[in-house]
Structures are given as C-alpha cells and as structure tokens.
Design an enzyme around this catalytic site. Structure first.
Site, PDB file in Angstrom:
ATOM      1  N   LYS A   1       0.838  -1.204   0.000  1.00  0.00           N
ATOM      2  CA  LYS A   1       0.000   0.000   0.000  1.00  0.00           C
ATOM      3  C   LYS A   1       0.875   1.258   0.000  1.00  0.00           C
ATOM      4  CE  LYS A   1      -3.822  -2.455   2.111  1.00  0.00           C
ATOM      5  NZ  LYS A   1      -4.488  -2.928   3.311  1.00  0.00           N
TER       6      LYS A   1
ATOM      7  N   GLN B   1      -4.415  -1.582   9.601  1.00  0.00           N
ATOM      8  CA  GLN B   1      -4.379  -2.926   9.011  1.00  0.00           C
ATOM      9  C   GLN B   1      -4.974  -3.961   9.971  1.00  0.00           C
ATOM     10  OE1 GLN B   1      -3.259  -3.581   5.760  1.00  0.00           O
ATOM     11  NE2 GLN B   1      -4.162  -5.583   6.172  1.00  0.00           N
TER      12      GLN B   1
ATOM     13  N   ASP C   1     -10.961   2.984   4.213  1.00  0.00           N
ATOM     14  CA  ASP C   1     -11.300   1.554   4.095  1.00  0.00           C
ATOM     15  C   ASP C   1     -12.814   1.384   3.959  1.00  0.00           C
ATOM     16  OD1 ASP C   1      -9.311  -0.313   3.861  1.00  0.00           O
ATOM     17  OD2 ASP C   1      -8.916  -0.460   6.028  1.00  0.00           O
TER      18      ASP C   1
END
Ligand code: NAP
Length: 283
Positions: free
Chosen positions: A53, A97, A120
């Site tokens: 990422k 994460q 997200d």
C-alpha cells in the site's frame, strides 16, 4: 467457450495513472493527498499488504506515513494515535491494518477514525451511506470488483448477481453495490443449503469465501461473469482463489484470475478513496 480474462493488473494500471494525475493536480493546488497506514504487531501477511500500500502511494505521488507498533501496544494508545491523525491536515486517509491483536477491539478502532478519513469504508457511517445510496467512501475490495465487472461492458440492469460470502468487508458491501447497479441480488453463505442451485442461475457470480474450489464449472451458467475474491493456497503452496479457474473458464463468459484480478484492484481503489477524501477537503 473459453472465457475472456478480466485483467486486474491492466485495469489497475489505467486507474492508477488517473490517480497519479489527480494527485499531482491536488499537490499543485497545495493539497497533496496523504494516507496514514497503521500496523500493530508482526503478522507477516499484514506486513506485506502494508508495504504494498505504501509503495503504491509513492508510485502515484500520494504522501504516505507508515506507523508500526509492537503487538503489545495498548488500545488507548492506538486510539490516541488515531485522534492525532484525525487532526493532522496533511493526512486525508487513515487505514488500520486488520487483524489487530486480540486485546484491541477492531470496532472501537474503526469508529475512532474520522468519517471523512475512513478510506477503508468499514465504519458504521460509511456502511450507512452505502446502504442508503448516499455519497461516501466504499470498501476497496467490492469497489474494485465493481470496476472489474464494469470493464466487461455488460450492463448490470436486470441481471441476476449471486454473491457467495456475507462478510462486512466484502460480501455485504458487494451485494449493496450490485443492487445499486440495478442487478437482482442473491447472497449465499455457509448456511445456504444448495449453493449450486443459486450460482447456476447467475449472470454474475462473486466468490468471497476463502476456500478453494468453492465454485466449479458445473455450478456456473454459460457466459456468466465470474469474479474471484478468494485468496488461498493450493497443494503446491501457490496463490489461488475460490474458483476452479481451469474448469470455470471453459463455461464462463468473463473471469478474473488469481493472482492478477481482484488483488491489485483492492489497493488501487484504496488510492482512489484517498484521492476522493483529499479532494473533498480541498473543495
Ligand atoms: P470471511 O469474513 O471469512 O467471510 C467468508 C464468507 O464465506 C462468510 O460469509 C461465510 O459464511 C461464507 N462461507 C464459508 N463457507 C461457505 C460455503 N461453503 N458456502 C458458501 N459460503 C460460505 O472472509 P472475507 O474477509 O469476506 O474474505 C473472503 C476471501 O476473500 C478470503 O479468501 C480473503 O482472503 C479474500 N480477500 C481478498 C481480498 C483481495 O484483495 N483479493 C480482499 C479481501 C478478502 P458465514 O457468514 O455463514 O460464516
């Protein structure tokens, strides 16, 4: 019939080129887009995802900050870090994460992220905007699946889409996005008695289970679009999806490979969300 391949790498490349151009334009106007990525603990798979990422951000001209913490980090400390990033004007997107160590409540963490920075798209607010059809940040994996389906040129209006899997991060948002595109949607899960009965009627199947060979050739309608979200290992240890690719490609009209399908699109749509979040602040 051999299915046409839906190439997630090629599609990612073209979308990332647009992301790069938008990032440059925002930077030129004094609003360089920024993404903060937080990793807690030393899960090796998470470390790879996070690295990819950050690398993708650099390639597209998005500023990124990687914060890595020991697995012993307390929940209160993590929440304090998120609070600080919420207030940081150089950061437009915050990603924590998953999975987190057991002593940290993932729901509390997700809800601590400012709505405008929830790239997200996992918060209750973001889920609510998707549910009600309001503008908002969409979860990257199903958002990427929609782009892959759109790339076939097939109009989803009136088509029957079957989503296999109902997780909050993939299956459920996928079903809502397909519904928004005017498909008739069926959602299957582990308590669905006859999965093949449903998938055989589908013009579009999205498999998001996490078990290889969940979808085999006899379960697919000829000409269907098949999107494989699964990430599993085969007996040789190679990455594979939920779909029996070799068999299903002889029946389907379009199919995404694993690797090279949904995976690259997930990161790409995270970048798109970061640009969207930065653009909203700049406006
Ligand atoms: P998850 O939270 O474990 O959800 C799996 C879903 O599959 C559940 O809803 C489960 O039903 C359902 N299921 C399990 N066995 C089934 C069966 N025999 N028949 C029908 N449905 C069944 O997983 P997830 O997070 O959604 O991820 C799914 C897969 O996608 C995993 O392999 C994951 O690694 C992969 N993934 C890939 C990407 C990417 O970027 N490529 C991103 C995210 C996830 P119940 O709800 O009844 O338990």
């Amino acid at each position: 019939m051999t299915a046409q391949l839906i190439d997630g790498i090629a599609l990612s490349k073209s979308i990332r080129a647009e992301v790069g151009a938008r990032a440059a334009a925002l930077a030129a106007a004094g609003h360089r887009p920024g993404l903060a990525v937080i990793l807690v603990g030393d899960d090796p798979a998470s470390a790879v995802y996070v690295r990819n990422k950050v690398k993708a951000c650099a390639e597209c001209g998005i500023h990124s900050v990687l914060e890595q913490y020991d697995a012993a980090l307390g929940q209160a400390e993590l929440l304090a870090r998120i609070e600080a990033l919420n207030a940081d004007a150089s950061i437009h997107g915050i990603l924590v994460q998953m999975p987190l160590p057991r002593h940290i409540d993932p729901h509390k963490v997700i809800e601590a992220i400012a709505t405008a920075k929830d790239v997200d798209g996992f918060s209750v607010h973001s889920a609510g905007t998707l549910m009600t059809g309001l503008p908002g940040l969409r979860p990257a994996t199903p958002y990427g699946c929609m782009k892959l389906i759109e790339s076939t040129g097939v109009d989803l209006r009136g088509k029957h889409a079957v989503v296999v899997g109902r997780s909050n991060t993939v299956g459920k948002p996928m079903a809502l996005l397909l519904l928004q595109a005017n498909a008739t949607v069926t959602v299957c899960h582990s308590a669905t008695p006859d999965l093949a009965h449903h998938t055989r009627q589908a013009d579009v199947v999205v498999a998001a289970v996490g078990r290889r060979n969940t979808l085999t050739a006899s379960m697919v309608k000829p000409g269907a679009i098949v999107v494989d979200v699964g990430m599993n290992r085969n007996d040789e240890g190679k990455l594979c999806g939920d779909v029996d690719f070799a068999g299903v490609r002889e029946v389907a009209g379009w199919i995404t490979p694993v690797p090279g399908g949904v995976g690259p699109m997930t990161i790409t749509m995270l970048l798109v969300n970061t640009i969207e979040a930065a653009s909203a602040t700049a406006a």
